[in-house]
Every structure is written in C-alpha cells, then in structure tokens.
Scaffold this motif. Structure first.
Motif, PDB file in Angstrom:
ATOM      1  N   LEU A  93     -20.575   6.758 -43.068  1.00 40.17           N
ATOM      2  CA  LEU A  93     -21.661   5.779 -42.999  1.00 40.17           C
ATOM      3  C   LEU A  93     -22.385   5.640 -44.326  1.00 40.17           C
ATOM      4  N   TRP A  94     -22.604   6.776 -45.022  1.00 41.23           N
ATOM      5  CA  TRP A  94     -23.219   6.730 -46.343  1.00 41.23           C
ATOM      6  C   TRP A  94     -22.396   5.840 -47.272  1.00 41.23           C
ATOM      7  N   ALA A  95     -21.093   6.039 -47.264  1.00 43.57           N
ATOM      8  CA  ALA A  95     -20.210   5.271 -48.149  1.00 43.57           C
ATOM      9  C   ALA A  95     -20.254   3.790 -47.807  1.00 43.57           C
ATOM     10  N   LEU A  96     -20.245   3.469 -46.526  1.00 43.76           N
ATOM     11  CA  LEU A  96     -20.307   2.069 -46.117  1.00 43.76           C
ATOM     12  C   LEU A  96     -21.631   1.446 -46.555  1.00 43.76           C
ATOM     13  N   ARG A  97     -22.722   2.176 -46.361  1.00 44.76           N
ATOM     14  CA  ARG A  97     -24.030   1.675 -46.774  1.00 44.76           C
ATOM     15  C   ARG A  97     -24.049   1.392 -48.270  1.00 44.76           C
ATOM     16  N   ASP A  98     -23.528   2.317 -49.068  1.00 45.56           N
ATOM     17  CA  ASP A  98     -23.515   2.122 -50.517  1.00 45.56           C
ATOM     18  C   ASP A  98     -22.651   0.932 -50.907  1.00 45.56           C
ATOM     19  N   GLY A  99     -21.512   0.771 -50.245  1.00 40.41           N
ATOM     20  CA  GLY A  99     -20.631  -0.352 -50.551  1.00 40.41           C
ATOM     21  C   GLY A  99     -21.263  -1.691 -50.210  1.00 40.41           C
ATOM     22  N   LEU A 100     -21.902  -1.781 -49.060  1.00 42.84           N
ATOM     23  CA  LEU A 100     -22.575  -3.020 -48.666  1.00 42.84           C
ATOM     24  C   LEU A 100     -23.749  -3.318 -49.585  1.00 42.84           C
ATOM     25  N   SER A 101     -24.455  -2.272 -50.004  1.00 40.72           N
ATOM     26  CA  SER A 101     -25.566  -2.452 -50.935  1.00 40.72           C
ATOM     27  C   SER A 101     -25.083  -3.002 -52.269  1.00 40.72           C
ATOM     28  N   LEU A 102     -23.941  -2.503 -52.734  1.00 41.16           N
ATOM     29  CA  LEU A 102     -23.367  -2.989 -53.984  1.00 41.16           C
ATOM     30  C   LEU A 102     -22.992  -4.466 -53.859  1.00 41.16           C
ATOM     31  N   CYS A 103     -22.434  -4.841 -52.721  1.00 44.60           N
ATOM     32  CA  CYS A 103     -22.084  -6.250 -52.489  1.00 44.60           C
ATOM     33  C   CYS A 103     -23.330  -7.131 -52.466  1.00 44.60           C
TER      34      CYS A 103
END
Length: 212
Positions: A93-103
């Motif tokens: 979930l942390w990784a997904l959050r960071d990826g969506l934030s980058l987008c």
C-alpha cells in the motif's frame, strides 16, 4: 437373544470409506503448464505505473518502489522508499500511495496501474473495503486516484513486475527514506531492457486436465 457383533466397529469404518469413495465428488486432476508472461506497454496516450512492496518477513524490514513508463516502454520516473518494519500488505500500500502521488504531482492524465498483490487491487477497486490498520493509506490512495483523470487497475504476475520489485528491495536497504529517480538506476537496466523488448518469462500455472 442375538449376541453383539464383535466386528461392528470395523464394518462401520468400511461402510464409511465406501460412501466416501462412491458418493463424494471426485477431484479434478490438476497439472502445471508453462505460461509465457511479459510486461506489456501501455496504449498510446497512456502511461503505466508498476509498484511493489518488499517485506523480509511478515512483518519484517520493508521497502517500497515503483516506476512510470511510456508507450515505448521508456522511463518516465521511478521511486524507492525505506519503510521500516511492517507487513507485506502495508508495504504494498505504501508503494501504491507513492506511485499515485508521483503521477498526481506530474499531472499525468491517464495511467494504467499494475501490481502483483491481488489483495491490494481488490481493496482499491472495492469502495466498501475497510481495514483498521491500513485506513490512512487506503484513504490517501483513494484521494490521489480522484486527482488523476483516468486510472485503471490491473493485477499482474510477479514475472511482469520485476522492475518494481527490484526498486522495492532497493528501498528496503537504502539509507534515505525516499528517493525519486529521474533516470533509471543502473541496477535495473537489464530488467528494463528485457521489458521494453517484450520478452517473455515462463510461469508454471496450475491448470485442470479438463481445460487442456
């Protein structure tokens, strides 16, 4: 009067076995066959985000990572995070959050999101899903999704998520808490080239004999 049957217990067991073998539903025979798996490029006008979480133990020392690629399979941006001790579910979930934030930070308009944790995909696409231990991360992910005009989620096999997996492992071992990579790290260059060429890896998948 008739005497007691000294073999009654044995006969009951035998009848039970007969019932099981004749009345119980038969299990389908299952074999494993090799399936070709590869990372696929997004369609024109879309980018693709792959994310992954790594936990050395569950819970254990964890990291998260991911990358955004274009329709040519070229690098757009990537990241790695040192999370600390947590579960694999929260690391994902942390990784997904960071990826969506980058987008969202880069004002990306259309992104395909792929990750190899089906439990995370199910949690995100189900608006009624809740988890007291992950509520803050889930809320962040859902909020970030609202900031991106078009988002599509898909579960993929680990064989198609090797670049994100490598970045997640890097995150767990790095000294900095969070790193953004504007160009690809040397450590994953071979994996990136493999994906961009559309090469396959074989995965052994269970398949019923009746489906062959």
């Amino acid at each position: 009067s008739l005497g007691l049957n000294p073999h009654l217990a044995k006969e009951i067991v035998q009848r039970a076995f007969e019932y099981y073998f004749y009345a119980a539903p038969a299990k389908e025979p299952v074999v494993k066959i090799a399936r070709p798996i590869r990372w696929s490029k997004p369609i024109a006008g879309w980018l693709k985000l792959n994310t992954d979480g790594s936990s050395l133990g569950n819970p254990g020392l964890a990291g998260g990572g991911g990358l955004i690629r274009n329709e040519e399979g070229g690098w757009v941006a990537g990241f790695a995070r040192k999370i600390g001790i947590t579960t694999s579910f929260l690391a994902e979930l942390w990784a997904l959050r960071d990826g969506l934030s980058l987008c969202a930070d880069r004002s990306i308009l259309a992104v395909d999101v792929e990750l190899d944790a089906k439990s995370i995909v199910d949690a995100i696409v189900n608006p009624n899903y809740s988890n007291i231990f992950a509520s803050a991360l889930l809320d962040d992910c859902r909020h970030l999704i609202q900031q991106i005009p078009q988002v599509r989620f898909k579960h993929c096999f680990r064989e198609a998520n090797r670049c994100a997996d490598a970045l997640a492992r890097m995150g767990g071992l790095q000294e900095d808490v969070f790193t953004i990579f504007e160009s690809p790290p040397v450590d994953i260059s071979i994996l990136l080239e493999f994906d961009s060429k559309g090469l396959y890896l074989n995965k052994l998948c269970p398949v019923s004999l009746f489906q062959l």
